[in-house]
Structure formats: C-alpha cells, structure tokens
Design a protein around this motif. Structure first.
Motif, mmCIF file in Angstrom:
data_model
loop_
_atom_site.group_PDB
_atom_site.id
_atom_site.type_symbol
_atom_site.label_atom_id
_atom_site.label_comp_id
_atom_site.label_asym_id
_atom_site.label_seq_id
_atom_site.Cartn_x
_atom_site.Cartn_y
_atom_site.Cartn_z
ATOM 1 N N ASP A 57 0.954 -1.068 0.020
ATOM 2 C CA ASP A 57 -0.309 0.003 0.145
ATOM 3 C C ASP A 57 0.811 1.276 -0.121
ATOM 4 O OD1 ASP A 57 -2.274 1.723 0.243
ATOM 5 O OD2 ASP A 57 -2.182 1.364 2.392
ATOM 6 N N LEU A 58 1.567 1.374 -1.122
ATOM 7 C CA LEU A 58 2.359 2.547 -1.083
ATOM 8 C C LEU A 58 2.104 3.894 -1.308
ATOM 9 C CD1 LEU A 58 5.604 3.278 -1.709
ATOM 10 C CD2 LEU A 58 5.259 2.839 -4.055
ATOM 11 N N ILE A 59 2.734 4.954 -0.243
ATOM 12 C CA ILE A 59 2.416 6.237 -0.630
ATOM 13 C C ILE A 59 3.915 6.810 -0.337
ATOM 14 C CG2 ILE A 59 2.115 6.384 2.016
ATOM 15 C CD1 ILE A 59 0.103 8.914 1.131
ATOM 16 N N MET A 60 4.160 7.512 -1.682
ATOM 17 C CA MET A 60 5.396 8.095 -1.635
ATOM 18 C C MET A 60 5.226 9.735 -1.188
ATOM 19 S SD MET A 60 6.530 7.172 -5.411
ATOM 20 C CE MET A 60 8.047 6.886 -5.591
ATOM 21 N N VAL A 61 6.212 9.884 -0.311
ATOM 22 C CA VAL A 61 6.476 11.291 0.308
ATOM 23 C C VAL A 61 7.430 12.082 -0.215
ATOM 24 C CG1 VAL A 61 6.504 12.569 2.380
ATOM 25 C CG2 VAL A 61 5.126 10.555 2.450
ATOM 26 N N ARG A 115 0.238 2.372 6.639
ATOM 27 C CA ARG A 115 0.444 2.463 5.097
ATOM 28 C C ARG A 115 2.108 2.144 4.829
ATOM 29 N NH1 ARG A 115 -2.654 6.236 1.518
ATOM 30 N NH2 ARG A 115 -1.754 4.489 0.352
ATOM 31 N N ASP A 116 2.597 1.896 3.561
ATOM 32 C CA ASP A 116 3.796 1.733 3.334
ATOM 33 C C ASP A 116 4.444 2.989 2.822
ATOM 34 O OD1 ASP A 116 4.103 -1.151 3.948
ATOM 35 O OD2 ASP A 116 2.552 -1.594 2.438
ATOM 36 N N VAL A 117 5.188 3.673 3.474
ATOM 37 C CA VAL A 117 5.517 5.070 3.348
ATOM 38 C C VAL A 117 6.914 4.915 2.737
ATOM 39 C CG1 VAL A 117 6.028 7.220 4.278
ATOM 40 C CG2 VAL A 117 4.140 5.937 5.125
ATOM 41 N N LEU A 118 7.255 5.724 1.866
ATOM 42 C CA LEU A 118 8.529 5.909 1.064
ATOM 43 C C LEU A 118 9.001 7.096 0.741
ATOM 44 C CD1 LEU A 118 11.028 4.666 -0.467
ATOM 45 C CD2 LEU A 118 9.856 4.544 -2.358
ATOM 46 N N ILE A 119 9.688 7.781 1.893
ATOM 47 C CA ILE A 119 10.209 9.128 1.779
ATOM 48 C C ILE A 119 11.334 9.378 0.512
ATOM 49 C CG2 ILE A 119 11.570 10.923 2.951
ATOM 50 C CD1 ILE A 119 11.170 9.426 5.526
ATOM 51 N N VAL A 120 10.818 10.430 -0.356
ATOM 52 C CA VAL A 120 11.717 10.603 -1.610
ATOM 53 C C VAL A 120 12.341 12.011 -1.452
ATOM 54 C CG1 VAL A 120 11.569 10.773 -3.979
ATOM 55 C CG2 VAL A 120 10.136 9.107 -2.998
ATOM 56 N N GLU A 121 13.779 11.896 -1.238
ATOM 57 C CA GLU A 121 14.438 13.099 -1.097
ATOM 58 C C GLU A 121 15.368 13.313 -2.121
ATOM 59 O OE1 GLU A 121 15.367 15.803 0.624
ATOM 60 O OE2 GLU A 121 15.582 15.590 2.490
ATOM 61 N N PRO A 142 3.491 4.152 10.604
ATOM 62 C CA PRO A 142 2.880 3.491 9.072
ATOM 63 C C PRO A 142 3.387 2.135 9.376
ATOM 64 C CG PRO A 142 5.278 4.769 9.393
ATOM 65 C CD PRO A 142 4.505 4.959 10.753
ATOM 66 N N ARG A 143 3.130 1.246 8.425
ATOM 67 C CA ARG A 143 3.499 -0.355 8.260
ATOM 68 C C ARG A 143 4.904 -0.185 8.192
ATOM 69 N NH1 ARG A 143 0.031 -2.767 4.253
ATOM 70 N NH2 ARG A 143 -1.673 -2.353 5.735
ATOM 71 N N SER A 144 5.239 0.320 7.169
ATOM 72 C CA SER A 144 6.664 0.350 6.780
ATOM 73 C C SER A 144 7.218 1.560 6.555
ATOM 74 C CB SER A 144 6.704 -0.389 5.811
ATOM 75 O OG SER A 144 6.516 -0.085 4.612
ATOM 76 N N LEU A 145 8.383 2.026 6.776
ATOM 77 C CA LEU A 145 8.959 3.396 6.424
ATOM 78 C C LEU A 145 10.279 3.314 5.895
ATOM 79 C CD1 LEU A 145 8.762 6.617 6.318
ATOM 80 C CD2 LEU A 145 9.504 6.367 8.818
ATOM 81 N N GLU A 146 10.415 3.716 4.503
ATOM 82 C CA GLU A 146 11.894 3.600 3.850
ATOM 83 C C GLU A 146 12.044 4.776 3.011
ATOM 84 O OE1 GLU A 146 13.435 0.911 4.308
ATOM 85 O OE2 GLU A 146 12.303 -0.491 4.623
ATOM 86 N N VAL A 147 13.505 5.024 2.747
ATOM 87 C CA VAL A 147 13.993 6.253 2.349
ATOM 88 C C VAL A 147 14.483 5.874 0.749
ATOM 89 C CG1 VAL A 147 15.331 8.306 2.218
ATOM 90 C CG2 VAL A 147 14.441 7.298 4.442
ATOM 91 N N CYS A 148 14.056 6.850 -0.202
ATOM 92 C CA CYS A 148 14.656 6.792 -1.459
ATOM 93 C C CYS A 148 15.289 8.192 -1.721
ATOM 94 C CB CYS A 148 13.784 6.646 -2.628
ATOM 95 S SG CYS A 148 14.366 6.438 -4.391
#
Ligand code: IMP
Ligand code: MG
Length: 203
Positions: A57-61, A115-121, A142-148
């Motif tokens: 359930d990807l949400i890009m931030v 939610r599956d959160v992906l921080i985009v920096e 969030p269910r998961s939190l990663e960084v790109c």
C-alpha cells in the motif's frame, strides 16, 4: 499514440531531449550526473521499488522542493499502484548547512497509519534533516517506512540512517539541477552539476 484529435499547443513538434543548453553564467560547473544517467537510474529504481512494493500500500512522500523532479519521474517508472503526498521542511542553520533543528512548513494531507511509506528526497548531506523527518513519520505508525534518495554525499554524513534506495553517491561538492537549488535557482536543469569551485558555499 494518444487520442488522435489532441495536438500539443504551439508549434513544437516533439519534446527536445534537453530544453536548456549548458549554463554558462560562471556559477554552474561540471556535470556530475548527466540527463541520460539520471533517466537510466530512475528506471532502475522504479523497477526495484515496483518489485519490492508489489501487493503493498505504497505512498510516496516527496520532500519539497528539491525532490519534485525526481519524484515526478520516479512515479512514472513504477508498475505498482502508488499515492503521492508532500512535506516541506526548513532546517535552521546557514543556507548550506543544516543544524538538525527542523520546522515543518507543510505537513502531509493524509494520515499514514498502517501504510507503506517511502520518503523521496533529493539529497542526503549531513543526514540531519532526514533523521528528523524519519523520526517524525515513524511516530505516526506507518506499516513500513523507507527512504529513496536521488543523491548522497557519504563524506558529509553526520548521522547514520537506513537509506533503502540511492540513486548516486557524489563527491563533496555543492550540487545543483534536477530539482536541487543554489539560492533557489538552477532547479530546472535537466542534469546535476557542481557549482564552480569559487562558488562552493562554506561548510
Ligand atoms: P542535510 O540535513 O544536511 O542532509 O541536508 C539536506 C538538505 O539540504 C537537502 O534536502 C537539500 O535541500 C539541501 N542540500 C544539501 N546538500 C545540497 C547540495 O549539494 N545542493 C543543493 N541542496 C543541498
Ligand atoms: Mg534546498
């Protein structure tokens, strides 16, 4: 391709590969990452993220403003559904050195609980801004939190952070273009370049 009745406004037959010629204003120096290299790496990252987030359930931030070009291209390279939201933060410190004290100028529109959160920096420099952002979003469960991150400067890192996806490691030069600014300018360059040596901000 597309609806036959639709024509682009104006007379340009198709999009040129790069609208802007290399800047020759004495501020922008050598190219660190070319437009072609950016496009290739964004495709690779998009494929990798699509594999990892299949069925999730990807949400890009996106972190404003620097990540805007990167996230726009990255979203189009995904083959999985995603939502997008944005945050704007300002770090207290000099124009070029963050202090770790971060203020939220614009928060997310949506809750991210479960939610599956992906921080985009755009770039991780000292890592202090991301460290704050990571802690802040983590607290929202969030269910998961990663960084790109498109770019990192490993030499400058002051806090250790788990960065799942990295576009390019660059040397310790101040970078502009493809979203990154120097005094709010040069974000619209199609490539990433270094500032001329003489213009390197202190730090
Ligand atoms: P950090 O907190 O030191 O990691 O800094 C992160 C923020 O500083 C980034 O999101 C950028 O907005 C900005 N920044 C750091 N290095 C550069 C650079 O080389 N060019 C443009 N902006 C930079
Ligand atoms: Mg900036």
């Amino acid at each position: 391709m597309g609806f036959a009745g639709v024509r682009p406004a104006g007379e340009r037959p198709h999009r040129a590969a790069s609208r802007l010629p290399p800047v020759d204003d004495g501020t922008v120096g050598e190219i660190l990452v070319s437009e072609q290299a950016l496009a290739r790496r964004v495709e690779e990252l998009g494929a990798e993220i699509s594999r990892d987030y299949e069925g999730r359930d990807l949400i890009m931030v996106g972190v404003l403003k620097g990540a805007v070009l990167f996230i726009a291209d990255l979203m189009r390279a995904l083959s999985v559904p995603c939502e997008v939201d944005f945050m704007a933060v300002s770090s207290y410190g000099s124009a070029t050195d963050s202090s770790g004290v971060v203020r939220i100028l614009k928060d997310l529109d949506e809750a991210i609980g479960d939610r599956d959160v992906l921080i985009v920096e755009d770039i991780i420099d000292s890592g202090l801004t991301l460290h704050y952002l990571f802690k802040n979003l983590r607290a929202r469960d969030p269910r998961s939190l990663e960084v790109c991150a498109l770019l990192t400067k490993p030499e400058r890192r002051r806090v250790d952070l788990p960065i799942r996806y990295v576009g390019f490691e660059i040397p310790n030069r101040f970078a502009v273009g493809y979203g990154l600014d120097y005094a709010q300018r040069y974000r619209n360059l199609a490539y990433v370049a270094a500032l001329q040596e003489g213009d390197q901000p202190a730090g």
